[in-house]
Motif scaffolding. Sequence first.
Motif, mmCIF file in Angstrom:
data_model
loop_
_atom_site.group_PDB
_atom_site.id
_atom_site.type_symbol
_atom_site.label_atom_id
_atom_site.label_comp_id
_atom_site.label_asym_id
_atom_site.label_seq_id
_atom_site.Cartn_x
_atom_site.Cartn_y
_atom_site.Cartn_z
ATOM 1 N N MET A 56 0.848 -1.192 0.000
ATOM 2 C CA MET A 56 0.000 0.000 0.000
ATOM 3 C C MET A 56 0.886 1.244 0.000
ATOM 4 N N MET A 57 0.664 2.108 -0.960
ATOM 5 C CA MET A 57 1.483 3.299 -1.113
ATOM 6 C C MET A 57 0.752 4.566 -0.692
ATOM 7 N N ALA A 58 -0.538 4.428 -0.324
ATOM 8 C CA ALA A 58 -1.336 5.579 0.099
ATOM 9 C C ALA A 58 -2.459 5.083 0.990
ATOM 10 N N HIS A 59 -3.063 6.013 1.741
ATOM 11 C CA HIS A 59 -4.257 5.680 2.512
ATOM 12 C C HIS A 59 -5.388 5.335 1.538
ATOM 13 N N ILE A 60 -6.200 4.343 1.910
ATOM 14 C CA ILE A 60 -7.312 3.924 1.062
ATOM 15 C C ILE A 60 -8.590 3.983 1.888
ATOM 16 N N PHE A 61 -9.490 4.871 1.491
ATOM 17 C CA PHE A 61 -10.700 5.109 2.273
ATOM 18 C C PHE A 61 -11.946 4.481 1.660
ATOM 19 N N ASP A 62 -11.838 3.964 0.452
ATOM 20 C CA ASP A 62 -12.963 3.260 -0.165
ATOM 21 C C ASP A 62 -12.948 1.794 0.244
ATOM 22 N N LYS A 63 -14.104 1.159 0.231
ATOM 23 C CA LYS A 63 -14.203 -0.258 0.572
ATOM 24 C C LYS A 63 -13.411 -1.094 -0.423
ATOM 25 N N VAL A 64 -12.680 -2.067 0.109
ATOM 26 C CA VAL A 64 -11.910 -2.997 -0.705
ATOM 27 C C VAL A 64 -12.481 -4.399 -0.489
ATOM 28 N N THR A 65 -12.796 -5.111 -1.575
ATOM 29 C CA THR A 65 -13.300 -6.484 -1.494
ATOM 30 C C THR A 65 -12.329 -7.394 -2.215
ATOM 31 N N ILE A 66 -11.815 -8.392 -1.499
ATOM 32 C CA ILE A 66 -10.862 -9.308 -2.115
ATOM 33 C C ILE A 66 -11.391 -10.736 -2.036
ATOM 34 N N LEU A 67 -10.990 -11.533 -3.021
ATOM 35 C CA LEU A 67 -11.443 -12.914 -3.162
ATOM 36 C C LEU A 67 -10.250 -13.846 -2.967
ATOM 37 N N GLN A 68 -10.405 -14.803 -2.044
ATOM 38 C CA GLN A 68 -9.347 -15.790 -1.858
ATOM 39 C C GLN A 68 -9.457 -16.848 -2.952
ATOM 40 N N LYS A 69 -8.379 -16.994 -3.717
ATOM 41 C CA LYS A 69 -8.380 -17.900 -4.859
ATOM 42 C C LYS A 69 -7.500 -19.104 -4.566
ATOM 43 N N ALA A 70 -7.863 -20.230 -5.126
ATOM 44 C CA ALA A 70 -7.097 -21.457 -4.918
ATOM 45 C C ALA A 70 -5.646 -21.263 -5.337
ATOM 46 N N ASN A 71 -4.742 -21.678 -4.462
ATOM 47 C CA ASN A 71 -3.300 -21.713 -4.746
ATOM 48 C C ASN A 71 -2.666 -20.339 -4.926
ATOM 49 N N VAL A 72 -3.316 -19.295 -4.423
ATOM 50 C CA VAL A 72 -2.737 -17.952 -4.496
ATOM 51 C C VAL A 72 -2.614 -17.384 -3.079
ATOM 52 N N ASP A 73 -1.393 -17.322 -2.571
ATOM 53 C CA ASP A 73 -1.135 -16.710 -1.275
ATOM 54 C C ASP A 73 -1.003 -15.203 -1.473
ATOM 55 N N VAL A 74 -1.642 -14.443 -0.584
ATOM 56 C CA VAL A 74 -1.658 -12.987 -0.697
ATOM 57 C C VAL A 74 -1.026 -12.378 0.546
ATOM 58 N N PHE A 75 -0.134 -11.430 0.344
ATOM 59 C CA PHE A 75 0.482 -10.672 1.435
ATOM 60 C C PHE A 75 0.230 -9.196 1.166
ATOM 61 N N ILE A 76 -0.480 -8.545 2.071
ATOM 62 C CA ILE A 76 -0.721 -7.106 1.969
ATOM 63 C C ILE A 76 0.200 -6.402 2.956
ATOM 64 N N ALA A 77 1.119 -5.626 2.440
ATOM 65 C CA ALA A 77 2.041 -4.842 3.265
ATOM 66 C C ALA A 77 1.496 -3.422 3.350
ATOM 67 N N GLY A 78 1.021 -3.058 4.529
ATOM 68 C CA GLY A 78 0.330 -1.783 4.661
ATOM 69 C C GLY A 78 1.218 -0.567 4.755
ATOM 70 N N ASN A 79 2.497 -0.769 5.136
ATOM 71 C CA ASN A 79 3.409 0.370 5.303
ATOM 72 C C ASN A 79 2.843 1.422 6.249
ATOM 73 N N GLY A 80 1.996 0.998 7.191
ATOM 74 C CA GLY A 80 1.411 1.937 8.150
ATOM 75 C C GLY A 80 0.288 2.784 7.589
ATOM 76 N N LYS A 81 -0.114 2.536 6.345
ATOM 77 C CA LYS A 81 -1.183 3.319 5.728
ATOM 78 C C LYS A 81 -2.547 2.890 6.275
ATOM 79 N N THR A 82 -3.523 3.785 6.118
ATOM 80 C CA THR A 82 -4.874 3.541 6.615
ATOM 81 C C THR A 82 -5.716 2.816 5.573
#
Length: 197
Positions: free
Chosen positions: A27-53
């Motif tokens: 994440m490179m900026a604060h994100i104030f809109d709703k985010v919807t993510i889908l967990q997909k087979a065989n895809v590991d996801v790492f969200i690095a927030g960098n302290g952002k909102t």
Amino acid sequence: AYYAYASTAANLEKYINEAERDIHVYMMAHIFDKVTILQKANVDVFIAGNGKTLRELHIHGNARYDGAETLTIDNVHFSAFDNRDLIYADKTGSVERYAHNITIQNCSFEGDDDVVVVGMRLRQAYNVTIKDCTTKKLHSLGQITSVVGLTVDNVTINGLTGINLLSSCQNVNIKNSTINATEADGFAIRMDAGNAN
């Protein structure tokens, strides 16, 4: 894994939901809109927030009741000052069910005394770990329904109440944590129906 950089809700969703292999998203900026993510087979996801909102994250488990893929959320500041759930995986539709293998670490959660802000509302999720996190001015860190496998480790909760375990939660482990519930009749940990364990 490959790497992506997101400054908007649309980009964060796009990178994760279109990923065909493991992905780290920064994440490179604060994100104030709703985010919807889908967990997909065989895809590991790492969200690095960098302290952002991030104001609101919805997780769809894609009806995978035995999925092995993981979702890690690191160093995100979840914050809202109106009535909402910061992390939400509570719907009962087929696509939304069974959020899984989630680690929420090094995150902070912030609400407001005058509204109802819940850190996370989860239903039928499994293998959820919350560690090294802090909260302030939340209604509660979690409203947790029928979750199998919940670990809370080294979490400091400051809010009206603590963690509410509803309807047959199993394999719950809360350790090394401090819960300061300020509501007059508030609870630190509540187990509904007497059958959480």
